[in-house]
Design a protein around this motif. Structure first.
Motif, mmCIF file in Angstrom:
data_model
loop_
_atom_site.group_PDB
_atom_site.id
_atom_site.type_symbol
_atom_site.label_atom_id
_atom_site.label_comp_id
_atom_site.label_asym_id
_atom_site.label_seq_id
_atom_site.Cartn_x
_atom_site.Cartn_y
_atom_site.Cartn_z
ATOM 1 N N LEU A 1 0.825 -1.208 0.000
ATOM 2 C CA LEU A 1 0.000 0.000 0.000
ATOM 3 C C LEU A 1 0.859 1.258 0.000
ATOM 4 N N VAL A 2 1.909 1.268 0.809
ATOM 5 C CA VAL A 2 2.799 2.435 0.829
ATOM 6 C C VAL A 2 3.434 2.637 -0.547
ATOM 7 N N GLY A 3 3.892 1.546 -1.161
ATOM 8 C CA GLY A 3 4.490 1.648 -2.485
ATOM 9 C C GLY A 3 3.502 2.142 -3.528
ATOM 10 N N ALA A 4 2.241 1.679 -3.447
ATOM 11 C CA ALA A 4 1.232 2.115 -4.413
ATOM 12 C C ALA A 4 0.933 3.606 -4.268
ATOM 13 N N ILE A 5 0.815 4.086 -3.026
ATOM 14 C CA ILE A 5 0.544 5.513 -2.804
ATOM 15 C C ILE A 5 1.669 6.356 -3.369
ATOM 16 N N ILE A 6 2.915 6.000 -3.035
ATOM 17 C CA ILE A 6 4.062 6.802 -3.490
ATOM 18 C C ILE A 6 4.162 6.790 -5.007
ATOM 19 N N TRP A 7 4.020 5.591 -5.606
ATOM 20 C CA TRP A 7 4.201 5.511 -7.045
ATOM 21 C C TRP A 7 3.112 6.246 -7.812
ATOM 22 N N GLU A 8 1.861 6.113 -7.412
ATOM 23 C CA GLU A 8 0.791 6.753 -8.179
ATOM 24 C C GLU A 8 0.879 8.270 -8.123
ATOM 25 N N TRP A 9 1.394 8.814 -7.034
ATOM 26 C CA TRP A 9 1.623 10.255 -7.011
ATOM 27 C C TRP A 9 2.823 10.623 -7.878
ATOM 28 N N LEU A 10 3.911 9.843 -7.801
ATOM 29 C CA LEU A 10 5.063 10.118 -8.650
ATOM 30 C C LEU A 10 4.732 9.958 -10.133
ATOM 31 N N ASN A 11 3.884 9.003 -10.429
ATOM 32 C CA ASN A 11 3.550 8.721 -11.825
ATOM 33 C C ASN A 11 2.799 9.873 -12.478
ATOM 34 N N ARG A 12 2.142 10.698 -11.685
ATOM 35 C CA ARG A 12 1.490 11.881 -12.254
ATOM 36 C C ARG A 12 2.520 12.833 -12.878
ATOM 37 N N TRP A 13 3.733 12.769 -12.369
ATOM 38 C CA TRP A 13 4.816 13.611 -12.903
ATOM 39 C C TRP A 13 5.629 12.857 -13.959
ATOM 40 N N LEU A 14 5.916 11.552 -13.702
ATOM 41 C CA LEU A 14 6.756 10.778 -14.617
ATOM 42 C C LEU A 14 5.981 10.228 -15.808
ATOM 43 N N THR A 15 4.685 9.937 -15.630
ATOM 44 C CA THR A 15 3.782 9.393 -16.669
ATOM 45 C C THR A 15 4.356 8.162 -17.360
ATOM 46 N N ILE A 16 4.975 7.280 -16.582
ATOM 47 C CA ILE A 16 5.413 6.002 -17.153
ATOM 48 C C ILE A 16 4.201 5.128 -17.434
#
Length: 540
Positions: free
Chosen positions: A201-216
Motif C-alpha cells: 500500500l505504501v508503495g502504491a501511494i508513493i508511485w501513483e503520485w510520482l507517476n502523475r509527474w513521470l507518466t510512465i
C-alpha cells in the motif's frame, strides 16, 4: 491465440462451461475432486497446529493476546513474539467443537482460496479458460507438496485480494471501496505477513503520485490519487490495531530470525537450495519467474511500478525462506500471465512465427486451447463444489468430525505418547523440536518440552542442542550437560536415522529403557547420566 475478452465469450463456450446437473464429471472435475479429497485426508505435514491451538486456548483463558510461554521448561514465563492471536483463537474454537474434521476442512479451504482467487483474477484480466487452467495446474504441481494447515495462507489471500483491487482501481475498472480497512484489520491480527501488505500500500501511494509527474503508466487524476491515499492510509492505520505493531514490523530484522540453525526447519531454507533437492519441482518456479520477468521487460510501461516492486520483494523473501514461495508464485501468475497472453496475441498479429522456438510455442498454445475445449477437460463447477460440500457436511457434524480417520502422521511418536499417557508420566521432556510439540499436545500441562517447532521463539543454542545432541553433532557432550542442568526428566528420541545416533551410541551402556518401539525410545535422565558416564570412561 489467447484473446483478451473475458471467458466465456461465445454462446457455444457458455453452453459447455457450467456443468449440467445430469452430466457426469469429466476428467478435469475428477482431478479436482481427487486433489481436494487427498488434501483433506492426508495428515498434517508438521505439528505447528498443536502449539497454535494451545496458544489460542491460553489467550481465551487468560484474556492476554500475548501470553507468556508455558509449554517449555527452558523459556517458561518469558514473553514470546506472538503476532497471530486471532488465527490461534479461531483454530482453538474449531478444534474444541469439531476436532480433527474441522481442522482438515479449514486446511482444505485455506488451500483452495488462493487458487480460486487466482482464477477469478485471471478471468477478470481476460485470460481464457485454457490459460487459467495452465496457471492453476502450474500452481498445484509446484505447491501441492507444501499444502498444510498454516496461517501464512492468510498473507497469500491478502496479497491476491489487495493487489487485485489496486490493479482494478488503477485501470479504472472499479472505484476504490471501503472494504480495504476491514481486510487489513483482520489480516493484521491473523498473520504477521501483513507487513507485506503494508509495504504494498505504501508503495502504491508513493508511485501513483510520482507517476502523475513521470507518466510512465497512464496516470491517475488528483482526485483518484487522493482517494487512494485516504483509503489506503486508513487501511494502514487499521492494520496497526493489534498487539505491538511496531515490534511486529521490526521482528524480521532480529538476529535470531536469520541464524543458520533456523534452516533445520525445511520451510526456512532458501528457495535456491530447496529447489535442487528431490523431487526438484521447485526449480520450475524460476522458469515461471523468468517468463514473467521477460514480460516485465517487454511491457514495462504496462506494469504499475508497485507491481514490479511487489514481485521483486516477494522474490527476495522466497530466496531467504522457501515458505514465501507460495506468495511469490501466486503473485507471479496473477500479475504475469495476463501480460504473457497479450505478448502471444501481439506476436501472432504482427507476423508469422519465424524461429523454431516461436513455432513450438504457438503450436503448444493452440494444442492446449483445443485440448481444454474438449468435453473431457471443460470446466464443471458443480462436481468439485459438490465434493467440497460433502466434506464440509461431514466436518461440521461433531459426531463424525471428531472421529475423522487418518489423524496422525507416521513420523509422530504416537505409540510412545500413548504409553506415556496410559502410565501417567509427568515431567520435563527433551527431544527434537517436532517431538517437543507432540509432547505438549498429548500431555498438556503434565509435560513440558525443551524446545518445540516455534523456532523463532528460542535462543539459537537451545535449538542447536535439540538438533545436534540426537545426532552426536558438534559439542554434543557440553550440550548434553546443559540439557541435564535444565532439570530434564526424560529423553524422548528417535531410534533410527541420523537422529537415532545418540540412542544407538549409548544403548550398550543402558539398561532396559522406559519405553522403546521401532521408532521411538523413552529414557530417564538418570539412565542417560549413567550411560554417558560409562561411555566417557570407556572412551578414555
Amino acid at each position: 491465440m489467447i484473446p483478451l475478452a473475458p471467458w466465456p465469450q461465445t454462446p457455444a463456450a457458455k453452453s459447455h462451461c457450467p456443468c449440467k446437473h445430469g452430466a457426469l464429471p469429466n476428467l478435469f472435475s475428477l482431478l479436482l475432486i481427487i486433489l481436494v479429497t487427498a488434501n483433506y485426508f492426508v495428515p498434517f505435514a508438521d505439528l505447528d497446529f498443536t502449539w497454535q491451538i494451545r496458544t489460542g486456548e491460553q489467550i481465551v483463558r487468560t484474556g492476554s493476546l500475548r501470553p507468556a510461554d508455558a509449554f517449555t521448561y527452558t523459556i517458561t514465563g518469558q514473553q514470546v513474539p506472538e503476532f497471530e492471536w486471532l488465527y490461534e483463537v479461531l483454530l482453538w474454537c474449531i478444534w474444541s467443537v469439531f476436532g480433527f474434521g474441522g481442522l482438515k476442512l479449514l486446511k482444505t479451504v485455506l488451500v483452495i482460496m488462493p487458487c480460486l482467487l487466482l482464477s477469478l483474477r485471471l478471468r477478470k484480466e481476460g485470460v481464457r479458460w485454457h490459460g487459467i487452467t495452465l496457471a492453476l495446474l502450474t500452481a498445484i504441481f509446484l505447491l501441492s507438496q507444501a499444502w498444510n494447515l498454516r496461517p501464512l495462507y492468510c498473507t497469500t489471500i491478502g496479497l491476491l485480494v489487495v493487489s487485485g483491487w489496486l490493479r482494478d482501481f488503477c485501470m479504472g475498472r472499479r472505484p476504490w471501496g471501503w472494504w480495504l480497512p476491514p481486510v487489513l484489520l483482520l489480516w493484521g491480527n491473523l498473520h504477521p505477513g501483513v507487513i507485506a501488505g503494508q509495504g504494498l500500500l505504501v508503495g502504491a501511494i508513493i508511485w501513483e503520485w510520482l507517476n502523475r509527474w513521470l507518466t510512465i503508466n497512464p496516470p491517475l487524476d488528483r482526485e483518484a490519487c487522493g482517494r487512494l491515499m485516504q483509503i489506503a492510509g486508513l487501511a494502514l492505520v487499521a492494520s496497526c490495531i493489534c498487539p505491538h505493531p511496531l515490534e511486529r514490523l521490526l521482528y524480521p530484522f532480529r538476529p535470531e530470525v536469520s541464524h543458520p540453525i533456523q534452516h533445520i526447519f525445511s520451510e526456512m531454507q532458501p528457495l535456491y537450495r530447496a529447489a535442487w533437492q528431490p523431487p526438484y519441482t521447485l526449480a520450475l518456479v524460476y522458469v515461471v519467474a523468468a517468463l514473467v520477468g521477460f514480460s516485465v521487460v517487454l511491457r514495462f510501461r504496462h506494469y504499475r511500478l508497485w507491481e514490479v516492486g511487489l514481485l521483486l520483494g516477494l522474490a527476495g523473501l522466497a530466496n531467504l525462506a522457501v515458505r514465501c514461495t507460495l506468495d511469490w508464485l501466486m503473485i507471479l501468475l496473477a500479475l504475469g500471465v495476463p501480460h504473457f497472453a497479450v505478448l502471444l496475441q501481439q506476436t501472432a498479429r504482427r507476423c508469422a512465427p519465424r524461429t523454431s522456438v516461436q513455432r513450438w510455442l504457438f503450436r503448444s498454445e493452440r494444442a492446449c486451447k483445443r485440448m481444454f475445449q474438449t468435453p473431457f477437460l471443460r470446466f464443471q463447477w458443480y462436481w468439485p463444489a459438490a465434493a467440497l460440500t460433502v466434506l464440509a457436511a461431514a466436518s461440521l457434524v461433531p459426531a463424525l468430525s471428531r472421529g475423522m480417520p487418518i489423524q496422525n502422521a507416521g513420523a509422530w511418536p504416537v505409540q510412545a505418547l500413548d504409553w506415556t499417557v496410559a502410565h501417567g508420566l509427568r515431567g520435563r521432556f527433551f527431544g527434537p523440536p517436532d517431538y517437543g510439540s507432540y509432547v505438549g499436545w498429548r500431555l498438556g500441562d503434565a509435560g513440558q518440552c525443551y524446545v518445540d517447532t516455534r523456532g523463532f521463539f528460542f535462543p539459537h543454542e537451545l535449538l542447536e542442542d535439540s538438533h545436534y545432541v540426537p545426532q552426536l553433532g558438534p559439542d554434543w557432550r557440553s550440550r548434553l550437560r546443559r540439557i541435564l542442568a535444565y532439570g530434564t526428566d526424560y529423553f524422548l528420541l528417535e531410534t533410527t536415522g541420523p537422529r537415532g545416533k545418540f540412542w544407538r551410541t549409548l544403548q550398550p551402556y543402558l539398561g532396559p529403557p522406559v519405553y522403546v518401539d521401532g521408532q521411538t525410545v523413552l529414557l530417564t535422565a538418570e539412565q542417560v547420566q549413567r550411560a554417558f558416564a560409562a561411555f566417557e570412561q570407556g572412551s578414555q
